[in-house]
Design a protein around this motif. Structure first.
Motif, mmCIF file in Angstrom:
data_model
loop_
_atom_site.group_PDB
_atom_site.id
_atom_site.type_symbol
_atom_site.label_atom_id
_atom_site.label_comp_id
_atom_site.label_asym_id
_atom_site.label_seq_id
_atom_site.Cartn_x
_atom_site.Cartn_y
_atom_site.Cartn_z
ATOM 1 N N GLY A 192 0.792 -1.219 0.000
ATOM 2 C CA GLY A 192 0.000 0.000 0.000
ATOM 3 C C GLY A 192 0.824 1.268 0.000
ATOM 4 N N ILE A 193 2.138 1.137 -0.080
ATOM 5 C CA ILE A 193 3.025 2.302 -0.108
ATOM 6 C C ILE A 193 3.104 2.840 -1.540
ATOM 7 C CG2 ILE A 193 5.360 3.130 0.359
ATOM 8 C CD1 ILE A 193 5.681 0.773 2.292
ATOM 9 N N GLU A 194 3.025 4.144 -1.668
ATOM 10 C CA GLU A 194 3.131 4.771 -2.975
ATOM 11 C C GLU A 194 4.540 5.291 -3.214
ATOM 12 O OE1 GLU A 194 0.209 7.837 -3.039
ATOM 13 O OE2 GLU A 194 -1.415 6.486 -3.638
ATOM 14 N N GLY A 195 4.995 5.179 -4.447
ATOM 15 C CA GLY A 195 6.245 5.809 -4.818
ATOM 16 C C GLY A 195 6.047 7.295 -5.004
ATOM 17 N N ARG A 196 7.032 7.957 -5.593
ATOM 18 C CA ARG A 196 6.913 9.403 -5.799
ATOM 19 C C ARG A 196 7.031 9.780 -7.270
ATOM 20 N NH1 ARG A 196 12.556 12.029 -3.519
ATOM 21 N NH2 ARG A 196 13.999 10.548 -4.465
ATOM 22 N N ARG A 197 6.997 8.767 -8.151
ATOM 23 C CA ARG A 197 7.028 9.031 -9.587
ATOM 24 C C ARG A 197 5.880 8.310 -10.265
ATOM 25 N NH1 ARG A 197 13.566 8.214 -10.612
ATOM 26 N NH2 ARG A 197 14.232 10.029 -9.357
ATOM 27 N N ASN A 198 5.374 8.942 -11.307
ATOM 28 C CA ASN A 198 4.282 8.361 -12.072
ATOM 29 C C ASN A 198 4.802 7.205 -12.930
ATOM 30 O OD1 ASN A 198 2.457 8.883 -14.928
ATOM 31 N ND2 ASN A 198 1.384 8.641 -12.998
ATOM 32 N N SER A 199 3.988 6.191 -13.092
ATOM 33 C CA SER A 199 4.375 5.018 -13.873
ATOM 34 C C SER A 199 4.545 5.393 -15.341
ATOM 35 C CB SER A 199 3.303 3.936 -13.725
ATOM 36 O OG SER A 199 3.609 2.810 -14.489
ATOM 37 N N MET A 200 5.715 5.111 -15.895
ATOM 38 C CA MET A 200 5.978 5.476 -17.291
ATOM 39 C C MET A 200 5.254 4.530 -18.238
ATOM 40 S SD MET A 200 10.002 6.569 -17.444
ATOM 41 C CE MET A 200 9.726 7.715 -18.809
ATOM 42 N N PRO A 201 4.738 5.027 -19.361
ATOM 43 C CA PRO A 201 4.140 4.147 -20.365
ATOM 44 C C PRO A 201 5.206 3.283 -21.025
ATOM 45 C CG PRO A 201 4.264 6.393 -21.195
ATOM 46 C CD PRO A 201 4.661 6.451 -19.754
ATOM 47 N N LEU A 202 4.767 2.155 -21.567
ATOM 48 C CA LEU A 202 5.693 1.217 -22.195
ATOM 49 C C LEU A 202 5.291 1.022 -23.657
ATOM 50 C CD1 LEU A 202 5.807 -1.558 -19.413
ATOM 51 C CD2 LEU A 202 7.317 0.422 -19.661
ATOM 52 N N PHE A 203 6.004 1.635 -24.556
ATOM 53 C CA PHE A 203 5.832 1.374 -25.983
ATOM 54 C C PHE A 203 7.024 1.948 -26.741
ATOM 55 C CE2 PHE A 203 3.231 5.135 -24.942
ATOM 56 C CZ PHE A 203 3.851 6.109 -25.709
ATOM 57 N N ASN A 204 7.333 1.315 -27.849
ATOM 58 C CA ASN A 204 8.432 1.731 -28.735
ATOM 59 C C ASN A 204 9.777 1.802 -28.021
ATOM 60 O OD1 ASN A 204 6.421 1.932 -30.651
ATOM 61 N ND2 ASN A 204 6.327 4.154 -30.627
ATOM 62 N N LEU A 205 9.923 1.013 -26.960
ATOM 63 C CA LEU A 205 11.172 1.060 -26.196
ATOM 64 C C LEU A 205 12.306 0.336 -26.898
ATOM 65 C CD1 LEU A 205 9.860 0.644 -22.542
ATOM 66 C CD2 LEU A 205 10.410 2.730 -23.798
ATOM 67 N N ALA A 206 11.995 -0.450 -27.914
ATOM 68 C CA ALA A 206 13.060 -1.082 -28.697
ATOM 69 C C ALA A 206 13.856 -0.054 -29.482
ATOM 70 C CB ALA A 206 12.467 -2.124 -29.649
ATOM 71 N N TRP A 207 13.355 1.181 -29.570
ATOM 72 C CA TRP A 207 14.067 2.246 -30.278
ATOM 73 C C TRP A 207 14.676 3.266 -29.319
ATOM 74 C CZ3 TRP A 207 9.749 -0.070 -32.363
ATOM 75 C CH2 TRP A 207 9.903 -0.628 -33.645
ATOM 76 N N ASN A 208 14.894 2.871 -28.085
ATOM 77 C CA ASN A 208 15.609 3.758 -27.159
ATOM 78 C C ASN A 208 17.103 3.570 -27.393
ATOM 79 O OD1 ASN A 208 16.780 5.149 -25.075
ATOM 80 N ND2 ASN A 208 15.609 4.179 -23.436
ATOM 81 N N PHE A 209 17.624 4.274 -28.402
ATOM 82 C CA PHE A 209 19.005 4.067 -28.828
ATOM 83 C C PHE A 209 20.016 4.517 -27.778
ATOM 84 C CE2 PHE A 209 16.583 4.786 -32.846
ATOM 85 C CZ PHE A 209 16.634 3.474 -33.289
ATOM 86 N N LYS A 210 19.601 5.408 -26.878
ATOM 87 C CA LYS A 210 20.506 5.840 -25.815
ATOM 88 C C LYS A 210 20.529 4.843 -24.657
ATOM 89 C CE LYS A 210 20.173 10.673 -27.107
ATOM 90 N NZ LYS A 210 19.930 12.076 -26.700
#
Length: 346
Positions: free
Chosen positions: A92-110
């Motif tokens: 029940g503990i919350e983090g402090r960052r919003n959950s990032m979406p997941l798509f097109n991550l195969a093109w994260n060239f960095k």
């Protein structure tokens, strides 16, 4: 005798089994404008690996109390993000960052992942939530023991990786294979580029504002259409949210004071489904996001030089320009992505 033994239930690892290669379904526009996706040599895409990764992604078995799956914070209908500002973990503990979406991550060239870029591969990204006390709050030995004790998973791992002896590396590889299949490339703007539809007057004006350095000036961080179809530079910026930082962002990962308050540029794709916005989900609507850049910029020592209008509080858009920019940004949303049966819970 060997033949009989093989027919009577030998496993893929005993037979020198090889999984079935699987090519990513790369949109034609991506093929024309973006380099080939990043596929690690030690984790090629396979039919069996993707199927296993998909099953693991939707299965709460990886969490400490068997209640939270990856999909619990990355929902398909929300472009694999979370409509809550902060995702609660199993305690029940919350983090402090919003959950990032997941798509097109195969093109994260960095090859920098999370809001602060602290890991350099999808495989490493998949490892962290399982042992994070604010998220799945498990240990890898316990997670592996639970998987090994099932009737289904040892065989699935054998088919995907040639061994029924499960470890965390194979779990992360399978999940990464599935995540790499999450490709979004069929928004209204993509359809416009393919010559299938015309943009509305508002959308076209919004596009003009987006690429206008005096009005929107969005393209420096989010790419210049029609060639930068990822809609992110996959880099880190301080975009004028705060004067003092409760979350150091990239600086917390690197220890470099020059990177305090810098966060990764999110993609502008699928904004219709990924609210709330910013690393901490502080903005509930696109109107609030646009207002921030128009008249809400705040100076700090590490603010990005691209925030050229910070002295005036922002680029000072008219109300009509704000509406048109929103219309264009929404044209980047891909309804077929969130409804793709390949990406739904099995």
């Amino acid at each position: 005798m060997a033949s009989c033994a093989s027919d009577e239930g030998s496993t893929p690892e005993e037979e020198g089994y090889e999984p079935t290669p699987l090519d990513l379904k790369v949109p034609v526009l991506f093929q024309q404008t973006i380099s080939s996706p990043v596929i690690p040599g030690d984790n090629p895409q396979t039919v069996e690996g993707v199927a296993l990764g998909k099953k693991l992604f939707f299965d709460p078995i990886l969490s400490g109390d068997n209640t939270l799956a990856c999909a619990g914070c990355h929902a398909p209908e929300e472009a694999f993000s979370d409509s809550r500002q902060f995702s609660p973990g199993i305690d029940g503990i919350e983090g402090r960052r919003n959950s990032m979406p997941l798509f097109n991550l195969a093109w994260n060239f960095k090859e920098n992942f999370f809001w602060d870029g602290r890991v350099n591969s999808l495989e490493k990204q998949a490892l962290e939530p399982v042992i994070d006390p604010v998220e799945m709050h498990n240990t890898w030995p316990n997670a592996i023991s639970n998987l090994q004790a099932t009737s289904a998973y040892p065989e699935l791992f054998s088919k995907a990786f040639g061994t029924s002896t499960i470890d965390s590396t194979m779990v992360s590889k399978a999940i990464a294979q599935f995540v790499r299949t999450l490709i979004s490339g069929n928004s209204r703007y993509d359809q416009f580029l393919r010559g299938e539809i015309e943009l509305t007057e508002a959308e076209q004006n919004g596009l003009d504002i987006y690429i206008d350095e005096e009005r929107g000036d969005c393209f420096h961080c989010h790419g210049t259409p029609p060639n930068d179809l990822l809609w992110t530079d996959n880099d880190f910026h301080n975009n004028g949210l705060d004067e003092i930082f409760d979350d150091l962002g990239r600086g917390a990962a690197t220890g470099d004071p020059r990177e305090f308050g810098l966060f990764k540029t999110p993609s502008l794709r699928n904004l219709a489904y990924t609210a709330p916005y910013m690393h901490d989900g502080r903005f509930e609507t696109l109107e609030e996001v646009i207002d921030h850049y128009s008249e809400g910029l705040v100076y700090s020592e590490t603010i990005d030089p691209l925030m050229k209008a910070v002295g005036e509080g922002g680029v000072q858009l008219t109300e009509q320009d704000k509406q048109d920019l929103k219309a264009f940004l929404l044209s980047l949303s891909d309804e077929s992505f969130i409804n793709n049966p390949d990406f739904q819970e099995p």
